[in-house]
Write an enzyme that holds these catalytic residues in place. Sequence first.
Site, short mmCIF file in Angstrom:
data_model
loop_
_atom_site.label_atom_id
_atom_site.label_comp_id
_atom_site.label_asym_id
_atom_site.label_seq_id
_atom_site.Cartn_x
_atom_site.Cartn_y
_atom_site.Cartn_z
CB SER A 24 27.72 24.54 47.55
OG SER A 24 26.53 23.82 47.28
CG ASN A 111 24.38 16.63 37.62
OD1 ASN A 111 24.61 16.96 38.79
ND2 ASN A 111 24.70 15.43 37.14
CG HIS A 157 55.07 57.24 25.40
ND1 HIS A 157 55.58 55.99 25.17
CD2 HIS A 157 54.69 57.72 24.19
CE1 HIS A 157 55.53 55.71 23.88
NE2 HIS A 157 54.99 56.75 23.27
CB SER A 278 45.92 60.50 56.84
OG SER A 278 46.93 60.21 57.78
CE LYS A 284 48.11 62.35 51.99
NZ LYS A 284 48.68 61.01 52.31
CG ASN A 286 44.80 59.89 51.63
OD1 ASN A 286 45.58 60.71 51.15
ND2 ASN A 286 44.96 59.38 52.84
CD GLU A 291 44.81 55.32 47.07
OE1 GLU A 291 46.03 55.19 47.19
OE2 GLU A 291 44.08 55.81 47.95
CE1 TYR A 318 27.78 19.72 38.79
CE2 TYR A 318 28.28 17.67 39.92
CZ TYR A 318 28.11 19.05 39.95
OH TYR A 318 28.27 19.74 41.11
CD GLN A 323 29.44 22.27 45.85
OE1 GLN A 323 28.49 21.51 45.68
NE2 GLN A 323 30.21 22.21 46.93
CE LYS A 326 26.78 26.61 42.40
NZ LYS A 326 27.66 25.95 41.47
#
Length: 465
Positions: A24, A111, A157, A278, A284, A286, A291, A318, A323, A326
Amino acid sequence: MAEKAWAGVFSEATDRRVEKFTESISFDRRLYAHDVRGSIAHAQMLAKVGLITPEECQQIVQTLEDIRQEIEHDRFPFDISLEDVHMHIERALIDRLGDVGRKLHTARSRNDQVSTDLRMWCRDSIDQLDRRLADLQRAFVDRAQSDRDVIMPGYTHLRRAQPVLAAHYWLAYCEKFQRDRERLADCRRRVNVLPLGTAALAGTSLPIDRELVREALGFDDCMANSLDASSDRDFVVEFTFAMTQIALHLSGWAEEWILWSTTEFGFLQLPQAFCTGSSIMPQKINPDVLELIRGKTARVVGDLQTLLVLLKGLPLAYNRDLQEDKPPVFDAFDTVDASLELAAPLVAGAQLDRQAIAARLDRGHLDATALMEHLIRRGMPQRTAHGVVGRLVAEALQRNVSLADLTLDEMRAIEPTLDESVYDVLGPEKAIAALTSHASSAPQEVDRQIRRWQARLNQPVAAPA
Ligand code: ARG
């Protein structure tokens, strides 16, 4: 290849594929500063209770500080054969101090150690997000102040509904992000309880003093059950949910601003520094940042889902599955933190197109509800008034005019009791001025709310209870 700390009982070396699978260090190295801090507090406690000498403690603390510096400046070697950040730091200590280094892990297990480290990391991350959320709220409140005179269509709406102040919109987001801050503060109370000193699962026969460690590391309390202490990851789920809710709020806001900044809406111009172009269509500009704030919300939702499924059906105490907590919590934090970092300047830098908004504000009969309430004030039952205004709107639609453009005669043909006072509430400005209720978009109410937010945000953020 480094010898394993746990090699005693083994007669075979670990398969390299197992090392790659179980390591890890590739992601938990970011806990190094918290791990060092926890180890220093632990060593100082061991010295206070006489399990190591003050001189040994001094050496351990000094060497841990050196190791922290080396990691910070990328001068520390990492190797998957040492599994995780805890083993790396302990091994470096032993390499430098020999038997003195071998004493640090007294009355401690990875642990309780890993949970302590992760809690300290969550605590810092919560505080960081709280600051970012406050910055974003300040950007919205500043806008509310400067856009105070702008009336906009309010939607339900995604259809034009009633007029509202732009400032009312901005403060609506302040409320949402305030709840996010409260959720973080509440979660922080459960994060800030110390597992260290519960050892592997059952506690220890050695004469430790958990209270000393708690105090040194700034925890509010010590976890009360050793089996619970190392197995609990509720705090990771809670924190990730709190971040998911922030991401959902950001995503809804981003969607709204993407729409508002289209040619079709024409309400808003985004700062160009926060847009991209673009590669083929030269015209463009954007809204990619918005987004991606919307899009990255999917990752955060996925991170929460990962944690929920990870924890389903784990026996006490444990398990190595833990592990896997994370990567999702780190990813959720990095994503939400980066989105918030961009959201505040985007809010501050956008420009409302006041003229375009005003020019089309009479479309959609935003004052119909104000007219209905006018009739109710004059004694008409609500359902009847609703029907009358519905017919007046149909008449206006037929003539392709706004309600205020209908003559009194045209209105009286539909509702004979109407008189000149009807024009007192028609038009978006008058409709909004007629509002009076608490929490409404009434100008005086919005002013009150702006002042309330200004006072609240100028104060330092209150420490969680
Ligand atoms: N790297 C491990 C984790 O993140 C640390 C705890 C390992 N404990 C153990 N008994 N193998 O959970």
